[in-house]
Design a protein around this motif. Structure first.
Motif, PDB file in Angstrom:
ATOM      1  N   VAL A 139       0.575  -0.838  -0.084  1.00 47.42           N
ATOM      2  CA  VAL A 139      -0.177   0.081  -0.208  1.00 47.42           C
ATOM      3  C   VAL A 139       0.442   1.195  -0.436  1.00 47.42           C
ATOM      4  O   VAL A 139       2.199   1.034   0.083  1.00 47.42           O
ATOM      5  CB  VAL A 139      -0.819  -0.099   1.334  1.00 47.42           C
ATOM      6  N   GLN A 140       0.772   2.247   0.355  1.00 49.05           N
ATOM      7  CA  GLN A 140       1.022   3.986  -0.186  1.00 49.05           C
ATOM      8  C   GLN A 140       0.738   4.558   1.477  1.00 49.05           C
ATOM      9  O   GLN A 140      -0.377   4.249   1.268  1.00 49.05           O
ATOM     10  CB  GLN A 140       0.626   4.477  -1.270  1.00 49.05           C
ATOM     11  N   ILE A 141       1.259   4.779   1.609  1.00 51.78           N
ATOM     12  CA  ILE A 141       1.326   5.685   3.083  1.00 51.78           C
ATOM     13  C   ILE A 141       2.282   6.927   3.082  1.00 51.78           C
ATOM     14  O   ILE A 141       3.428   6.460   3.261  1.00 51.78           O
ATOM     15  CB  ILE A 141       1.690   4.711   4.167  1.00 51.78           C
ATOM     16  N   ALA A 142       1.323   8.122   3.244  1.00 53.57           N
ATOM     17  CA  ALA A 142       2.020   9.221   3.049  1.00 53.57           C
ATOM     18  C   ALA A 142       3.282   9.271   1.675  1.00 53.57           C
ATOM     19  O   ALA A 142       4.011   9.764   1.848  1.00 53.57           O
ATOM     20  CB  ALA A 142       2.705   9.608   3.918  1.00 53.57           C
ATOM     21  N   GLY A 143       2.319   8.637   0.495  1.00 52.18           N
ATOM     22  CA  GLY A 143       3.263   8.777  -0.656  1.00 52.18           C
ATOM     23  C   GLY A 143       4.383   7.434  -0.648  1.00 52.18           C
ATOM     24  O   GLY A 143       5.275   7.784  -1.740  1.00 52.18           O
ATOM     25  N   ARG A 144       4.437   6.790   0.517  1.00 52.29           N
ATOM     26  CA  ARG A 144       5.880   5.561   0.167  1.00 52.29           C
ATOM     27  C   ARG A 144       4.653   4.265   0.814  1.00 52.29           C
ATOM     28  O   ARG A 144       4.207   4.113   0.917  1.00 52.29           O
ATOM     29  CB  ARG A 144       6.115   5.595   1.466  1.00 52.29           C
ATOM     30  N   PRO A 145       5.749   3.151  -0.622  1.00 54.44           N
ATOM     31  CA  PRO A 145       4.784   2.315  -0.427  1.00 54.44           C
ATOM     32  C   PRO A 145       5.668   1.255   0.704  1.00 54.44           C
ATOM     33  O   PRO A 145       6.760   1.434   1.514  1.00 54.44           O
ATOM     34  CB  PRO A 145       6.058   1.293  -1.117  1.00 54.44           C
ATOM     35  N   ALA A 146       4.877   0.627   1.242  1.00 55.82           N
ATOM     36  CA  ALA A 146       4.521  -0.275   3.374  1.00 55.82           C
ATOM     37  C   ALA A 146       3.997  -1.680   2.690  1.00 55.82           C
ATOM     38  O   ALA A 146       3.006  -1.820   1.425  1.00 55.82           O
ATOM     39  CB  ALA A 146       4.085   0.726   4.027  1.00 55.82           C
ATOM     40  N   VAL A 147       4.248  -2.254   3.329  1.00 52.22           N
ATOM     41  CA  VAL A 147       4.144  -3.741   3.166  1.00 52.22           C
ATOM     42  C   VAL A 147       3.222  -4.302   4.624  1.00 52.22           C
ATOM     43  O   VAL A 147       3.542  -4.077   5.528  1.00 52.22           O
ATOM     44  CB  VAL A 147       4.861  -4.489   3.417  1.00 52.22           C
ATOM     45  N   ILE A 148       1.746  -4.242   4.553  1.00 50.35           N
ATOM     46  CA  ILE A 148       1.130  -4.877   5.607  1.00 50.35           C
ATOM     47  C   ILE A 148       0.497  -5.731   5.514  1.00 50.35           C
ATOM     48  O   ILE A 148       0.532  -6.860   4.457  1.00 50.35           O
ATOM     49  CB  ILE A 148       0.077  -3.440   5.400  1.00 50.35           C
ATOM     50  N   LYS A 149      -0.278  -6.432   6.625  1.00 50.10           N
ATOM     51  CA  LYS A 149      -1.233  -7.575   6.959  1.00 50.10           C
ATOM     52  C   LYS A 149      -1.595  -7.656   5.940  1.00 50.10           C
ATOM     53  O   LYS A 149      -2.280  -6.528   5.575  1.00 50.10           O
ATOM     54  CB  LYS A 149      -1.254  -8.115   7.809  1.00 50.10           C
ATOM     55  N   SER A 150      -2.022  -8.539   5.667  1.00 52.63           N
ATOM     56  CA  SER A 150      -3.805  -8.959   5.060  1.00 52.63           C
ATOM     57  C   SER A 150      -5.111  -8.877   5.324  1.00 52.63           C
ATOM     58  O   SER A 150      -5.064  -8.327   7.055  1.00 52.63           O
ATOM     59  CB  SER A 150      -3.742 -10.449   4.540  1.00 52.63           C
ATOM     60  N   GLU A 151      -5.910  -8.383   4.729  1.00 53.41           N
ATOM     61  CA  GLU A 151      -6.955  -7.875   5.878  1.00 53.41           C
ATOM     62  C   GLU A 151      -7.614  -9.003   6.427  1.00 53.41           C
ATOM     63  O   GLU A 151      -7.920  -8.700   7.908  1.00 53.41           O
ATOM     64  CB  GLU A 151      -7.894  -7.750   4.468  1.00 53.41           C
ATOM     65  N   LYS A 152      -7.357 -10.696   6.254  1.00 49.37           N
ATOM     66  CA  LYS A 152      -7.885 -11.790   7.090  1.00 49.37           C
ATOM     67  C   LYS A 152      -7.171 -11.540   8.328  1.00 49.37           C
ATOM     68  O   LYS A 152      -7.227 -11.358   9.518  1.00 49.37           O
ATOM     69  CB  LYS A 152      -7.664 -12.865   6.178  1.00 49.37           C
ATOM     70  N   ALA A 153      -6.029 -11.579   8.388  1.00 48.97           N
ATOM     71  CA  ALA A 153      -5.085 -11.456   9.436  1.00 48.97           C
ATOM     72  C   ALA A 153      -5.520  -9.709  10.357  1.00 48.97           C
ATOM     73  O   ALA A 153      -5.248 -10.043  10.957  1.00 48.97           O
ATOM     74  CB  ALA A 153      -3.763 -11.352   9.334  1.00 48.97           C
ATOM     75  N   ARG A 154      -5.672  -8.740   9.451  1.00 47.02           N
ATOM     76  CA  ARG A 154      -5.864  -7.655  10.866  1.00 47.02           C
ATOM     77  C   ARG A 154      -6.959  -7.993  11.065  1.00 47.02           C
ATOM     78  O   ARG A 154      -7.583  -7.514  12.587  1.00 47.02           O
ATOM     79  CB  ARG A 154      -5.679  -6.338   9.603  1.00 47.02           C
ATOM     80  N   ALA A 155      -8.461  -8.534  10.549  1.00 45.06           N
ATOM     81  CA  ALA A 155      -9.105  -8.893  10.979  1.00 45.06           C
ATOM     82  C   ALA A 155      -9.516 -10.119  12.305  1.00 45.06           C
ATOM     83  O   ALA A 155     -10.302  -9.732  12.895  1.00 45.06           O
ATOM     84  CB  ALA A 155     -10.658  -9.333   9.913  1.00 45.06           C
ATOM     85  N   TYR A 156      -8.711 -11.036  11.431  1.00 45.14           N
ATOM     86  CA  TYR A 156      -8.633 -12.179  12.928  1.00 45.14           C
ATOM     87  C   TYR A 156      -7.771 -10.935  14.409  1.00 45.14           C
ATOM     88  O   TYR A 156      -7.768 -11.521  15.640  1.00 45.14           O
ATOM     89  CB  TYR A 156      -7.722 -13.035  12.703  1.00 45.14           C
ATOM     90  N   GLU A 157      -6.686 -10.532  13.980  1.00 43.28           N
ATOM     91  CA  GLU A 157      -6.214  -9.414  15.232  1.00 43.28           C
ATOM     92  C   GLU A 157      -7.182  -8.930  15.854  1.00 43.28           C
ATOM     93  O   GLU A 157      -7.877  -8.382  16.988  1.00 43.28           O
ATOM     94  CB  GLU A 157      -5.402  -8.808  15.058  1.00 43.28           C
ATOM     95  N   ARG A 158      -8.405  -8.218  15.169  1.00 42.93           N
ATOM     96  CA  ARG A 158      -9.236  -7.178  15.362  1.00 42.93           C
ATOM     97  C   ARG A 158     -10.497  -7.939  16.240  1.00 42.93           C
ATOM     98  O   ARG A 158     -10.436  -7.782  17.590  1.00 42.93           O
ATOM     99  CB  ARG A 158      -9.853  -6.609  14.717  1.00 42.93           C
ATOM    100  N   ASP A 159     -11.276  -8.934  15.451  1.00 42.51           N
ATOM    101  CA  ASP A 159     -12.088  -9.825  16.831  1.00 42.51           C
ATOM    102  C   ASP A 159     -10.646 -10.368  18.136  1.00 42.51           C
ATOM    103  O   ASP A 159     -11.754 -10.500  18.503  1.00 42.51           O
ATOM    104  CB  ASP A 159     -12.001 -11.178  15.725  1.00 42.51           C
ATOM    105  N   ALA A 160      -9.965 -10.967  17.756  1.00 38.16           N
ATOM    106  CA  ALA A 160      -8.802 -11.447  19.037  1.00 38.16           C
ATOM    107  C   ALA A 160      -8.759 -10.584  19.763  1.00 38.16           C
ATOM    108  O   ALA A 160      -8.722 -10.861  20.986  1.00 38.16           O
ATOM    109  CB  ALA A 160      -7.543 -12.403  18.549  1.00 38.16           C
ATOM    110  N   LEU A 161      -8.703  -9.032  19.621  1.00 37.44           N
ATOM    111  CA  LEU A 161      -8.446  -8.538  20.808  1.00 37.44           C
ATOM    112  C   LEU A 161      -9.768  -8.203  21.408  1.00 37.44           C
ATOM    113  O   LEU A 161      -9.848  -8.367  22.542  1.00 37.44           O
ATOM    114  CB  LEU A 161      -7.954  -6.939  20.371  1.00 37.44           C
ATOM    115  N   ALA A 162     -11.054  -8.129  20.899  1.00 30.89           N
ATOM    116  CA  ALA A 162     -11.857  -8.068  21.509  1.00 30.89           C
ATOM    117  C   ALA A 162     -12.382  -8.890  22.278  1.00 30.89           C
ATOM    118  O   ALA A 162     -13.378  -9.165  23.440  1.00 30.89           O
ATOM    119  CB  ALA A 162     -13.539  -7.693  20.199  1.00 30.89           C
ATOM    120  N   GLN A 163     -11.692 -10.478  22.457  1.00 26.64           N
ATOM    121  CA  GLN A 163     -12.168 -11.097  23.205  1.00 26.64           C
ATOM    122  C   GLN A 163     -11.007 -11.909  24.701  1.00 26.64           C
ATOM    123  O   GLN A 163     -11.566 -12.735  24.678  1.00 26.64           O
ATOM    124  CB  GLN A 163     -12.044 -13.114  22.133  1.00 26.64           C
TER     125      GLN A 163
END
Length: 89
Positions: free
Chosen positions: A22-46
């Motif tokens: 993805v682009q963050i502040a005009g620079r390329p960056a590598v982030i986790k997949s949406e599935k991994a981010r969704a799991y983190e979000r759901d797990a944190l709530a538990q």
């Protein structure tokens, strides 16, 4: 010695093999997949309030992880990410 035990429901997503560029502040960056981010979000709530402690001593962690398949690229690192002070964000 204090024992803290809880269950996080849901299937952990592999964070290593499904990165997204993805682009963050005009620079390329590598982030986790949406599935991994969704799991983190759901797990944190538990994570129960009694388990949301900042520990500054060595700890032992035992995990039992169940996946729908036995693919070799699955790992527990996304679970460890969730357990490391992420809920304070």
């Amino acid at each position: 010695m204090t024992e803290i035990s809880f269950t996080i429901l849901g299937e952990p997503a592999s964070k290593a093999n499904q990165r997204k560029i993805v682009q963050i502040a005009g620079r390329p960056a590598v982030i986790k997949s949406e599935k991994a981010r969704a799991y983190e979000r759901d797990a944190l709530a538990q994570i129960p309030p009694r388990a949301r402690l900042q520990l500054d001593v060595p700890v032992a962690v035992t995990m039992r992880i169940w996946y729908a398949t036995e693919r070799p690229d699955l790992d527990a690192s996304v679970i460890l990410d969730v357990l490391q002070d992420r809920y304070r964000k």
